[in-house]
Write an enzyme that holds these catalytic residues in place. Structure first.
Site, short mmCIF file in Angstrom:
data_model
loop_
_atom_site.label_atom_id
_atom_site.label_comp_id
_atom_site.label_asym_id
_atom_site.label_seq_id
_atom_site.Cartn_x
_atom_site.Cartn_y
_atom_site.Cartn_z
N HIS A 6 28.52 16.06 3.79
CA HIS A 6 28.27 16.42 5.19
C HIS A 6 29.24 17.51 5.66
O HIS A 6 30.45 17.31 5.65
CB HIS A 6 28.46 15.14 6.03
CG HIS A 6 28.23 15.31 7.49
ND1 HIS A 6 29.21 15.10 8.43
CD2 HIS A 6 27.12 15.67 8.18
CE1 HIS A 6 28.72 15.29 9.63
NE2 HIS A 6 27.46 15.64 9.52
N ARG A 7 28.69 18.66 6.01
CA ARG A 7 29.49 19.85 6.35
C ARG A 7 30.37 20.24 5.16
O ARG A 7 31.50 20.73 5.33
CB ARG A 7 30.35 19.63 7.59
CG ARG A 7 29.60 19.04 8.78
CD ARG A 7 30.48 18.82 10.00
NE ARG A 7 29.82 17.97 10.98
CZ ARG A 7 30.38 17.48 12.08
NH1 ARG A 7 31.63 17.81 12.37
NH2 ARG A 7 29.72 16.71 12.91
N HIS A 48 29.79 23.94 13.17
CA HIS A 48 29.11 22.81 13.80
C HIS A 48 28.91 22.96 15.30
O HIS A 48 27.81 22.79 15.82
CB HIS A 48 29.87 21.50 13.53
CG HIS A 48 29.21 20.32 14.17
ND1 HIS A 48 29.52 19.89 15.44
CD2 HIS A 48 28.23 19.50 13.74
CE1 HIS A 48 28.77 18.85 15.75
NE2 HIS A 48 27.97 18.59 14.73
N ASP A 228 31.21 12.50 4.82
CA ASP A 228 32.33 13.45 4.78
C ASP A 228 33.17 13.23 3.51
O ASP A 228 34.00 14.08 3.17
CB ASP A 228 33.25 13.25 6.01
CG ASP A 228 32.52 13.44 7.32
OD1 ASP A 228 31.51 14.17 7.36
OD2 ASP A 228 32.95 12.82 8.33
O1 G3P Z 1 22.44 16.51 9.63
C1 G3P Z 1 23.12 15.31 9.75
C2 G3P Z 1 24.25 15.40 10.74
O2 G3P Z 1 25.01 16.53 10.43
C3 G3P Z 1 23.78 15.49 12.17
O3 G3P Z 1 24.82 15.44 13.09
O4 G3P Z 1 26.42 16.42 14.64
O5 G3P Z 1 27.10 16.04 12.29
O6 G3P Z 1 25.49 17.85 12.86
P1 G3P Z 1 26.01 16.50 13.22
MG MG Z 2 24.94 18.59 10.93
#
Ligand code: G3P
Ligand code: MG
Length: 243
Positions: A6-7, A48, A228
Site C-alpha cells: 500500500h503506497r 496521497h 503498509d
Molecule cells: O486503494 C486502497 C487505499 O489506498 C484507499 O485509501 O486513503 O489509503 O488511498 P487511501
Molecule cells: Mg490509495
C-alpha cells in the site's frame, strides 16, 4: 490471498516514493498500490493527499503547483533523514520500476475531492503506452470516474473504493460495470462481504497491517489485502496455508 504493498512499502519507507516502490518491487508479493493526482500543468504525480504538507517540506495543493515546483520538494525527510532527497515521483517513474516484474499495479485516481478533468484519460494513455493494461487495476473513491473508465475502456480492470457498509453493493457495481470492490477491511466481514463473495466479485481490503486478521479475511473470501507492511504477511504466508 494476494498481498499488495500500500503506497509501496510505506511502513518502512516514505509512502508513494521511488524508495518505497523499489523495495516493493523486490518482494515476493502480488501487487502494489499507488495514488495519483494531477499538477497545475497537467502532469501525473504519485502522492496521497491533495496537499503536499504532510509528506513533503512544502505547503499547498498539488493542483495549484507546477511539476517544477513539486519536484523541488523533499518527500522523504519526514520519514527519516536517510530518505532526504526523495521526490514526489511521476506516475511514469513508478510504473517504470515494474515493467520487468509480474506485479499487479493498482493505480488509485484521487479525483474524489478535486475532479482533475482529463486525468483518467492521461492515466490510461500512459498505461497503454507502457503496455501494462493486463496488469493494471484503476480504482477510485470517485465512482463517476470508475463508471467513465468502465465505459470508455471496457477491457481495463476497475475497482470501486468505499469506506462505507454498502447495501446491495453487487447491484451497484454491476450498474457501474466495475470489476471489483476495494473496501475498508472490517466491512469485508459484514453482510456486504458475503454478498460480494456470493456474487463472485473480487474483494480487496485496505489497509490491513495486523497479520492476525489474515486468516479471517481469507475465509471471508477476500482476494487481496493492501498493507503498509507486506513483509509481515509474507512471513505469515510462509508458515500458514494461506494462498
Ligand atoms: O486503494 C486502497 C487505499 O489506498 C484507499 O485509501 O486513503 O489509503 O488511498 P487511501
Ligand atoms: Mg490509495
Amino acid at each position: 490471498m494476494k498481498i499488495f504493498a500500500h503506497r509501496g512499502c510505506s511502513g518502512a519507507y516514505p509512502e508513494n516514493t521511488l524508495a518505497a516502490f523499489r523495495a516493493a518491487s523486490e518482494l515476493p508479493i502480488e501487487g502494489i498500490e499507488l495514488d495519483v493526482h494531477l499538477t497545475k500543468d497537467g502532469e501525473l504525480v504519485v502522492i496521497h493527499d491533495e496537499l503536499v504538507d504532510r509528506t513533503t517540506d512544502g505547503t499547498g495543493f498539488v493542483k495549484d503547483m507546477t511539476i517544477d515546483q513539486l519536484r523541488l520538494l523533499d518527500a522523504g525527510s519526514w520519514k527519516g533523514s536517510r530518505f532526504e532527497g526523495e521526490r514526489i515521483p511521476f506516475l511514469s517513474e513508478v510504473l517504470e520500476l515494474f515493467t520487468e516484474t509480474q506485479h499487479i499495479l493498482n493505480i488509485e485516481l484521487k479525483s474524489d475531492i478535486f475532479p482533475y478533468p482529463g486525468m483518467a484519460d492521461k492515466v490510461m494513455a500512459l498505461v497503454q503506452f507502457m503496455e501494462l493494461e493486463e496488469r493494471a487495476i484503476l480504482s477510485s473513491f470517485d465512482h463517476e470516474v470508475v463508471r467513465y473508465l468502465s465505459s470508455e475502456y471496457p477491457h481495463i480492470q476497475t475497482g470501486c473504493l468505499t469506506m462505507e457498509v454498502m447495501v446491495d453493493f453487487p447491484d451497484y457495481l454491476k450498474k457501474l460495470s466495475a470489476s471489483a470492490a476495494h473496501v475498508l477491511f472490517p466491512t469485508a466481514l459484514r453482510q456486504m462481504g458475503q454478498e460480494l463473495k456470493a456474487a463472485g466479485i473480487p474483494i480487496r481490503a485496505f489497509t490491513v497491517n495486523d497479520e492476525s486478521y489474515a486468516d479471517l479475511l481469507a475465509q471471508a473470501g477476500v482476494e487481496a489485502i493492501f498493507t503498509d507492511y507486506p513483509e509481515r504477511f509474507i512471513q505469515q504466508k510462509s508458515v500458514s496455508s494461506l494462498e
